[in-house]
Scaffold this active site. Structure first.
Site, short mmCIF file in Angstrom:
data_model
loop_
_atom_site.label_atom_id
_atom_site.label_comp_id
_atom_site.label_asym_id
_atom_site.label_seq_id
_atom_site.Cartn_x
_atom_site.Cartn_y
_atom_site.Cartn_z
N ASP A 94 0.87 -1.18 0.00
CA ASP A 94 0.00 0.00 0.00
C ASP A 94 0.91 1.23 0.00
O ASP A 94 2.13 1.12 0.17
CB ASP A 94 -0.91 0.00 1.25
CG ASP A 94 -1.89 1.19 1.27
OD1 ASP A 94 -2.27 1.67 0.18
OD2 ASP A 94 -2.25 1.65 2.37
N SER A 95 0.30 2.40 -0.12
CA SER A 95 1.06 3.64 -0.02
C SER A 95 1.52 3.87 1.42
O SER A 95 2.50 4.58 1.64
CB SER A 95 0.20 4.82 -0.46
OG SER A 95 -0.93 4.93 0.40
N CYS A 117 -4.54 -1.65 -1.66
CA CYS A 117 -4.72 -0.22 -1.92
C CYS A 117 -5.70 -0.10 -3.07
O CYS A 117 -5.44 -0.64 -4.16
CB CYS A 117 -3.36 0.38 -2.30
SG CYS A 117 -3.43 2.10 -2.83
N HIS A 165 -7.18 2.86 3.92
CA HIS A 165 -6.92 3.67 5.12
C HIS A 165 -8.18 3.88 5.96
O HIS A 165 -8.10 4.03 7.18
CB HIS A 165 -6.39 5.06 4.71
CG HIS A 165 -4.94 5.08 4.35
ND1 HIS A 165 -4.43 4.48 3.23
CD2 HIS A 165 -3.88 5.66 4.99
CE1 HIS A 165 -3.12 4.69 3.17
NE2 HIS A 165 -2.76 5.39 4.23
N1 DGL Z 1 -4.78 3.23 0.82
C1 DGL Z 1 -4.94 3.75 -0.48
C2 DGL Z 1 -6.24 3.29 -1.10
O1 DGL Z 1 -6.77 2.29 -0.71
C3 DGL Z 1 -4.73 5.18 -0.82
C4 DGL Z 1 -4.23 6.21 0.10
C5 DGL Z 1 -3.37 7.22 -0.63
O2 DGL Z 1 -3.92 8.18 -1.19
O3 DGL Z 1 -2.16 6.99 -0.64
O4 DGL Z 1 -6.72 3.89 -2.03
#
Ligand code: DGL
Length: 256
Positions: free
Chosen positions: A6-7, A69, A182
């Site tokens: 993930d980020s 993500c 998130h």
């Molecule tokens: N956790 C990421 C998602 O599910 C994105 C969060 C970010 O913008 O980095 O989209």
């Protein structure tokens, strides 16, 4: 070994579910915090970063990949599968289907990043499963920021969450989709503010179950390793904050 990326800290919501379902699975998680957030970047950029993260995990022995993500799934799921046909790759998809099925008002809200809403994946999920519903979308980059700062509750969090919820609830939505990993960590606050009449749907448990299905026989030792770009000690603290409680190791450095 199952590799998850993930980020930032969001994908740990999926990792926790995988760990709960398969305690003996060996897991390697990488968070590209130095280049986060992904959700405000172009899909092309997110695609190339996703390939770097996937390659890093595969180089370290990942036999199954989880794109934990939604943004990276929107940008790169198809190209990752084309690039690495031998490896099962599980991604996130906004849970429009269960929301549309359970909504009584016929209005559902989807919370995700700007990039996720721009991807073809979202368009196709809505056209297949959201045909009979009114789908209200809400990008909330501030929610990503809160979670990356380890802020999950408190009056500031309530205010920020309420501001993004209001326009969606005001349009009659009674089923809300967490379309960014998130947001799982804000679920108690979202539920508190949205009230008992509103259902909140998080796809993380279903994605974890799918991961276990495609991973085949799990013969690990329950080893968990975490890696991050940027400040690894900050990430170590965040991991503890989100309940990776039995984890006491060092965060490995990741750089693209
Ligand atoms: N956790 C990421 C998602 O599910 C994105 C969060 C970010 O913008 O980095 O989209």
């Amino acid at each position: 070994m199952i590799g998850v990326f993930d980020s930032g800290v969001g994908g740990l919501s999926v990792l926790k579910e995988i760990k709960a379902l398969a305690p003996s699975a060996d897991l390697l998680y990488v968070a590209d915090r130095a280049r986060a957030p992904f959700g405000t970047r172009s899909l092309d950029k997110v695609r190339s970063m996703s390939h770097e993260l996937a390659a890093w995990l595969i180089d370290r022995g990942a036999e199954t990949l989880v794109v934990a993500c939604n943004t990276a799934s929107a940008a790169a799921l198809d190209s990752l599968r084309e690039w690495s046909p031998g490896i099962p790759i599980v991604g996130m998809e906004p849970a429009v289907k269960p929301a549309a099925v359970s909504s009584e008002t016929g209005v559902i809200g989807v919370f995700a990043t700007e990039a996720t809403f721009q991807g073809r994946l979202f368009e196709s999920v809505v056209s297949i499963h959201g045909r009979n519903a009114k789908v209200v979308t809400q990008a909330c980059p501030e929610w990503v920021e809160l979670v990356e700062q380890g802020k999950f509750s408190g009056s500031d969090v309530d205010t920020t969450v309420a501001a993004a919820l209001a326009p969606v609830i005001d349009q009659g939505a009674d089923a809300l989709v967490l379309g960014c990993t998130h947001f799982s960590f804000l679920r108690p606050t979202i539920e508190k503010i949205a009230g008992p009449e509103v259902m909140v749907i998080d796809p993380a448990p279903a994605v974890a179950a799918q991961t276990i299905r495609v991973a085949g026989a799990i013969e690990g030792e329950g080893r968990l390793r975490l890696a991050a770009s940027g400040d690894t000690s900050v990430f170590a603290q965040l991991a503890r904050d989100v309940g990776i409680a039995d984890w006491s190791g060092e965060v490995l450095p990741f750089s693209a």
